[in-house]
Design a protein around this motif. Structure first.
Motif, PDB file in Angstrom:
ATOM      1  N   ARG A  15      12.863   1.145  10.429  1.00 22.34           N
ATOM      2  CA  ARG A  15      12.547   1.407   9.028  1.00 22.34           C
ATOM      3  C   ARG A  15      11.452   0.468   8.539  1.00 22.34           C
ATOM      4  O   ARG A  15      10.499   0.892   7.874  1.00 22.34           O
ATOM      5  CB  ARG A  15      13.810   1.255   8.175  1.00 22.34           C
ATOM      6  N   GLN A  16      11.574  -0.827   8.872  1.00 22.13           N
ATOM      7  CA  GLN A  16      10.574  -1.808   8.458  1.00 22.13           C
ATOM      8  C   GLN A  16       9.203  -1.470   9.023  1.00 22.13           C
ATOM      9  O   GLN A  16       8.188  -1.621   8.351  1.00 22.13           O
ATOM     10  CB  GLN A  16      11.002  -3.216   8.879  1.00 22.13           C
ATOM     11  N   VAL A  19       7.808   1.501   7.018  1.00 24.41           N
ATOM     12  CA  VAL A  19       7.405   1.025   5.689  1.00 24.41           C
ATOM     13  C   VAL A  19       6.088   0.262   5.781  1.00 24.41           C
ATOM     14  O   VAL A  19       5.170   0.478   4.977  1.00 24.41           O
ATOM     15  CB  VAL A  19       8.509   0.145   5.058  1.00 24.41           C
ATOM     16  N   ILE A  22       3.174   2.726   6.399  1.00 24.13           N
ATOM     17  CA  ILE A  22       2.812   3.451   5.178  1.00 24.13           C
ATOM     18  C   ILE A  22       2.046   2.533   4.237  1.00 24.13           C
ATOM     19  O   ILE A  22       1.005   2.897   3.680  1.00 24.13           O
ATOM     20  CB  ILE A  22       4.065   4.015   4.476  1.00 24.13           C
ATOM     21  N   TYR A  23       2.566   1.323   4.057  1.00 29.34           N
ATOM     22  CA  TYR A  23       1.941   0.358   3.148  1.00 29.34           C
ATOM     23  C   TYR A  23       0.515   0.030   3.594  1.00 29.34           C
ATOM     24  O   TYR A  23      -0.418   0.076   2.787  1.00 29.34           O
ATOM     25  CB  TYR A  23       2.790  -0.914   3.085  1.00 29.34           C
ATOM     26  N   TYR A  57      10.993   6.651   1.784  1.00 31.72           N
ATOM     27  CA  TYR A  57      10.735   5.208   1.777  1.00 31.72           C
ATOM     28  C   TYR A  57      10.207   4.716   0.434  1.00 31.72           C
ATOM     29  O   TYR A  57      10.475   3.588   0.033  1.00 31.72           O
ATOM     30  CB  TYR A  57       9.736   4.851   2.888  1.00 31.72           C
ATOM     31  N   PHE A  58       9.427   5.555  -0.231  1.00 27.20           N
ATOM     32  CA  PHE A  58       8.827   5.184  -1.514  1.00 27.20           C
ATOM     33  C   PHE A  58       8.986   6.344  -2.485  1.00 27.20           C
ATOM     34  O   PHE A  58       8.536   7.447  -2.192  1.00 27.20           O
ATOM     35  CB  PHE A  58       7.341   4.854  -1.344  1.00 27.20           C
ATOM     36  N   ASP A  63       5.285   2.825  -6.326  1.00 26.66           N
ATOM     37  CA  ASP A  63       6.255   2.026  -5.573  1.00 26.66           C
ATOM     38  C   ASP A  63       5.689   1.503  -4.258  1.00 26.66           C
ATOM     39  O   ASP A  63       6.186   0.510  -3.719  1.00 26.66           O
ATOM     40  CB  ASP A  63       7.529   2.826  -5.292  1.00 26.66           C
ATOM     41  N   ILE A  64       4.666   2.151  -3.724  1.00 31.12           N
ATOM     42  CA  ILE A  64       4.047   1.637  -2.496  1.00 31.12           C
ATOM     43  C   ILE A  64       3.444   0.263  -2.769  1.00 31.12           C
ATOM     44  O   ILE A  64       3.534  -0.648  -1.950  1.00 31.12           O
ATOM     45  CB  ILE A  64       2.974   2.608  -1.952  1.00 31.12           C
ATOM     46  N   GLY A  67       6.775  -1.715  -4.910  1.00 33.38           N
ATOM     47  CA  GLY A  67       8.122  -1.353  -4.485  1.00 33.38           C
ATOM     48  C   GLY A  67       9.088  -2.479  -4.217  1.00 33.38           C
ATOM     49  O   GLY A  67      10.280  -2.350  -4.473  1.00 33.38           O
ATOM     50  N   GLU A  68       8.621  -3.603  -3.683  1.00 41.62           N
ATOM     51  CA  GLU A  68       9.564  -4.658  -3.320  1.00 41.62           C
ATOM     52  C   GLU A  68       9.882  -5.591  -4.475  1.00 41.62           C
ATOM     53  O   GLU A  68      10.495  -6.629  -4.305  1.00 41.62           O
ATOM     54  CB  GLU A  68       9.038  -5.453  -2.128  1.00 41.62           C
TER      55      GLU A  68
END
Length: 198
Positions: A15-16, A19, A22-23, A57-58, A63-64, A67-68
């Motif tokens: 998953r990381q 993410v 994508i980021y 994921y977003f 949120d991209i 998001g965190e």
């Protein structure tokens, strides 16, 4: 049959990795063609996934970039709570924001993200919403540190300290962005807070 710790770790790592992919893809496209001109469809295509997968994921394009913020808010709260009992609310909050700056990693990336947020109204709005959530998250820790009892007056005092610190962080961050990252962000914060506290 339950999920083993090893399976969970592999899933988390996978998953990381998605993410991060994508980021990185989104940030490259934002840099190349601007935030507003970049679509979710383009990001998904460049990252090699479907739009439906991207939305797992977003939740939004904002949120991209932002998001965190929820995780960072938790880090701020935990850091404030972890400060020595002798530390004032002001000192505990400053320590929390220093930890957050370190958590962002490389200063150049933080400058790029922050500049994009401040220059893009939809991102600035999302960022402001999340920062208000941070204030809610950290308020109980600040109130406890100030020895706030029951009733509205102690809570108002704690809320005022939290709001003041956030305003000083925002003023310092804007000045830091205008300097192109050349100024020292903690020093700017200290100057802003000193001006407010007299």
């Amino acid at each position: 049959m339950g999920t083993t710790a090893t399976q969970q770790t592999l899933w988390d790592r996978s998953r990381q990795a998605v993410v991060a992919s994508i980021y990185d893809t989104a940030m490259r496209l934002f840099a190349e063609q601007g935030y507003e001109a970049t679509t979710i469809a383009q990001i998904a295509k460049e990252a090699g996934i479907s739009q439906r997968s991207l939305f797992r994921y977003f939740g939004t394009k904002e949120d991209i970039v932002c998001g965190e913020q929820e995780e960072l808010g938790e880090l701020l709260r935990a850091t404030v709570e972890a400060q020595p009992a002798a530390a004032t609310a002001w000192e505990a909050l400053r320590a929390g924001f220093v930890v957050l700056m370190d958590a962002h990693g490389e200063p150049g990336q933080l400058l790029e993200i922050t500049t994009m947020i401040f220059d893009t109204p939809s991102l600035r709005s999302r960022y402001t919403q999340k920062r208000l959530r941070w204030q809610e998250m950290v308020l109980p820790a600040v109130a406890a540190r100030m020895g706030a009892g029951e009733g509205p007056i102690p809570e108002v005092r704690a809320a005022a300290v939290v709001a003041t610190v956030f305003a000083c962080v925002d003023a310092a961050t804007e000045a830091w962005v205008r300097s192109g990252g050349s100024a020292d962000l903690p020093v700017l914060y200290d100057e802003a807070l000193a001006a407010v506290r007299g």
